[in-house]
Design a protein around this motif. Structure first.
Motif, short mmCIF file in Angstrom:
data_model
loop_
_atom_site.label_atom_id
_atom_site.label_comp_id
_atom_site.label_asym_id
_atom_site.label_seq_id
_atom_site.Cartn_x
_atom_site.Cartn_y
_atom_site.Cartn_z
N VAL A 167 0.84 -1.19 0.00
CA VAL A 167 0.00 0.00 0.00
C VAL A 167 0.88 1.24 0.00
CG1 VAL A 167 -1.75 1.27 1.31
CG2 VAL A 167 -1.80 -1.22 1.30
N VAL A 168 0.45 2.26 -0.75
CA VAL A 168 1.09 3.58 -0.67
C VAL A 168 0.01 4.59 -0.28
CG1 VAL A 168 2.21 5.45 -1.93
CG2 VAL A 168 2.93 3.10 -2.30
N ARG A 169 0.33 5.42 0.71
CA ARG A 169 -0.61 6.43 1.21
C ARG A 169 0.12 7.75 1.40
NH1 ARG A 169 -1.66 3.09 6.29
NH2 ARG A 169 -3.26 4.57 6.93
N GLN A 220 -6.99 8.58 0.33
CA GLN A 220 -6.42 8.12 -0.93
C GLN A 220 -5.38 7.03 -0.67
OE1 GLN A 220 -5.28 11.09 -3.84
NE2 GLN A 220 -6.38 12.65 -2.70
N LEU A 221 -5.38 6.03 -1.54
CA LEU A 221 -4.37 4.99 -1.45
C LEU A 221 -4.21 4.29 -2.78
CD1 LEU A 221 -5.71 1.87 0.53
CD2 LEU A 221 -7.16 3.51 -0.61
N LEU A 222 -3.00 3.75 -2.96
CA LEU A 222 -2.67 2.92 -4.11
C LEU A 222 -2.25 1.57 -3.56
CD1 LEU A 222 -2.13 2.89 -7.25
CD2 LEU A 222 0.27 3.37 -6.68
N VAL A 223 -2.80 0.49 -4.12
CA VAL A 223 -2.49 -0.84 -3.61
C VAL A 223 -1.95 -1.71 -4.73
CG1 VAL A 223 -4.24 -0.70 -1.81
CG2 VAL A 223 -4.83 -1.74 -4.00
N ALA A 224 -1.11 -2.68 -4.35
CA ALA A 224 -0.57 -3.64 -5.31
C ALA A 224 -0.76 -5.03 -4.76
CB ALA A 224 0.92 -3.37 -5.57
N LEU A 248 7.07 2.86 -5.83
CA LEU A 248 7.11 2.69 -4.38
C LEU A 248 6.24 1.52 -3.93
CD1 LEU A 248 7.97 3.69 -1.58
CD2 LEU A 248 6.07 5.33 -1.67
N VAL A 249 5.05 1.39 -4.50
CA VAL A 249 4.15 0.34 -4.04
C VAL A 249 4.67 -1.05 -4.39
CG1 VAL A 249 2.59 0.14 -6.04
CG2 VAL A 249 1.68 -0.18 -3.74
N ARG A 250 5.39 -1.15 -5.50
CA ARG A 250 5.95 -2.46 -5.85
C ARG A 250 7.11 -2.82 -4.92
NH1 ARG A 250 4.58 -0.52 -11.30
NH2 ARG A 250 2.89 -1.84 -12.08
N ASP A 251 7.93 -1.83 -4.56
CA ASP A 251 9.03 -2.08 -3.62
C ASP A 251 8.51 -2.34 -2.21
OD1 ASP A 251 10.82 -1.72 -5.64
OD2 ASP A 251 11.28 0.37 -5.14
N ALA A 252 7.34 -1.77 -1.89
CA ALA A 252 6.82 -1.86 -0.52
C ALA A 252 6.35 -3.26 -0.15
CB ALA A 252 5.67 -0.87 -0.34
N ARG A 253 6.24 -4.15 -1.12
CA ARG A 253 5.89 -5.54 -0.77
C ARG A 253 7.01 -6.20 0.02
NH1 ARG A 253 3.78 -5.76 -6.05
NH2 ARG A 253 5.61 -6.89 -6.79
N ARG A 254 8.24 -5.70 -0.16
CA ARG A 254 9.39 -6.29 0.54
C ARG A 254 9.68 -5.60 1.87
NH1 ARG A 254 10.73 -6.27 -4.90
NH2 ARG A 254 11.77 -4.24 -4.75
N ALA A 255 9.54 -4.28 1.89
CA ALA A 255 9.86 -3.55 3.12
C ALA A 255 9.23 -2.16 3.04
CB ALA A 255 11.37 -3.42 3.30
N PRO A 256 8.88 -1.57 4.18
CA PRO A 256 8.31 -0.22 4.17
C PRO A 256 9.36 0.82 3.82
CG PRO A 256 8.61 -0.97 6.42
CD PRO A 256 8.94 -2.14 5.54
N SER A 257 8.90 1.92 3.24
CA SER A 257 9.80 3.03 2.95
C SER A 257 8.99 4.31 2.81
CB SER A 257 10.62 2.77 1.69
OG SER A 257 9.77 2.60 0.57
N ALA A 303 4.56 16.00 -1.34
CA ALA A 303 3.94 14.96 -0.53
C ALA A 303 4.99 14.00 0.01
CB ALA A 303 2.91 14.19 -1.33
N THR A 304 4.78 13.56 1.23
CA THR A 304 5.55 12.46 1.79
C THR A 304 4.71 11.21 1.63
OG1 THR A 304 6.52 13.94 3.44
CG2 THR A 304 6.70 11.58 3.84
N LEU A 305 5.21 10.26 0.87
CA LEU A 305 4.47 9.03 0.59
C LEU A 305 5.02 7.90 1.43
CD1 LEU A 305 4.14 9.15 -3.32
CD2 LEU A 305 2.60 10.09 -1.58
#
Length: 332
Positions: free
Chosen positions: A20-22, A36-40, A62-71, A93-95
């Motif tokens: 998820v990216v928010r 608002q959010l983007l999900v993968a 960012l959302v594709r990388d976030a499956r491995r670790a938060p950032s 924006a800070t995502l």
């Protein structure tokens, strides 16, 4: 609440963690819709949108990388690009991108699909999340790491629910946790069947509340609308034509508030027809008729207030009475 059906579809898929990216923080852009959010999904399928797509490239990566670790990343949108996307002005924006376990993801998906309130609370570093769902936000999936933090987070979103609106908020809980809260509150759709001054007054009342309202003039139109109802949606049947009994039967198979106007005699005749058609007494109890609170309403506008008042009372689980004689806390 914006249409979250696409997001729900992605969140509902598979047993692996989603991503998820928010929007964690922002400045500029003018008025921005909350929640608002983007999900993968695990298969890379994307759903949702951030800032009208102005940050699509950064958010998708960012959302594709976030499956491995938060950032967390900082992103800026120039004036021309912001305006082209439909935003008022440039901004930054800070995502926050973070994994989301299958259980809270499915809980959110089910809530979005059903049209009930839902909240996603995440530590600001993306390290832990919990989903809180249901009409009174009673169901919790996931954890922020400590039971005391989870309890305070749940209490916070239940308090926010009283506003009756979708909200995005970054807060520091008393337990010390810095969290991002997204609360989605569904916007009711009111389907009005039948013409006249009361229908006009209901549309005006719905607009005042920020609800979506529309008329269905035929049995086919009304039946299709009611078949797609979520828990948040409302039918107000003003037309006494027995042909519209079919719409009530469809509604009794699904979700939402079912209200029917008419005299006691009209209600009794409708009831006998529905019983003869095989509807049980238990299911008939879901139909609110004559719809509306006993406010002494005389004009179409007053009748619309009484109808909407009953909808609000039913949604909140209240037995309406004057606040001056009520025993419970006001605004709770």
């Amino acid at each position: 609440m914006s249409d979250l059906s696409e997001v729900a579809d992605v969140l509902a898929r598979g047993d692996e963690a989603r991503a998820v990216v928010r929007v964690l923080d922002r400045h500029g852009f003018g008025t921005v819709e909350p929640g608002q959010l983007l999900v993968a999904g695990a298969d890379g399928t994307l759903g949702g949108v951030l800032l009208r797509g102005a940050l699509d490239d950064r958010a998708a990566a960012l959302v594709r990388d976030a499956r491995r670790a938060p950032s967390v990343i900082e992103a800026h949108v120039a004036e021309d690009d912001a305006v082209a996307a439909g935003l008022a002005c440039a901004g930054g924006a800070t995502l926050l991108g973070h994994p989301l376990d299958a259980a809270p993801a499915r809980a959110l998906a089910q809530a979005f699909a059903a049209g009930v309130p839902a909240a996603l609370v995440t530590r600001a570093d993306g390290s832990a999340s919990l989903a809180i769902t249901g009409g009174d936000l009673d169901d919790v999936e996931g954890s922020l790491g400590f039971a005391t933090v989870d309890a305070e987070a749940a209490s916070r979103v239940r308090h926010l629910l009283r506003r009756g609106a979708t909200v995005t908020e970054r807060v520091t809980l008393e337990a010390g946790a810095d969290v991002l809260v997204d609360l989605w509150v569904p916007v009711p759709t009111m389907v009005i069947v039948g013409p006249g001054a009361i229908a006009d007054a209901l549309i005006a009342q719905a607009a005042l509340l920020g609800w979506v309202a529309g008329r269905a003039d035929t049995v086919a139109e009304a039946d299709a609308a009611v078949a797609a109802f979520t828990d948040a949606d409302v039918l107000v049947l003003l037309d006494h034509d027995p042909a519209f009994d079919a719409v009530l039967r469809t509604g009794l198979e699904g979700r939402g508030f079912l209200g029917a106007l008419g005299s006691r005699r009209t209600q009794a005749a409708r009831r006998e027809r529905l019983l003869a058609a095989g509807v049980t007494e238990e299911r008939l109890a879901r139909i609110h008729g004559p719809v509306g609170l006993d406010l002494g309403a005389r004009t179409p506008a007053e009748t619309a207030v009484s109808i909407v008042g009953e909808v609000l009372a039913v949604r909140s689980g209240r037995d309406p009475s004057a606040l001056g004689v009520a025993a419970g806390p006001i605004g709770a």
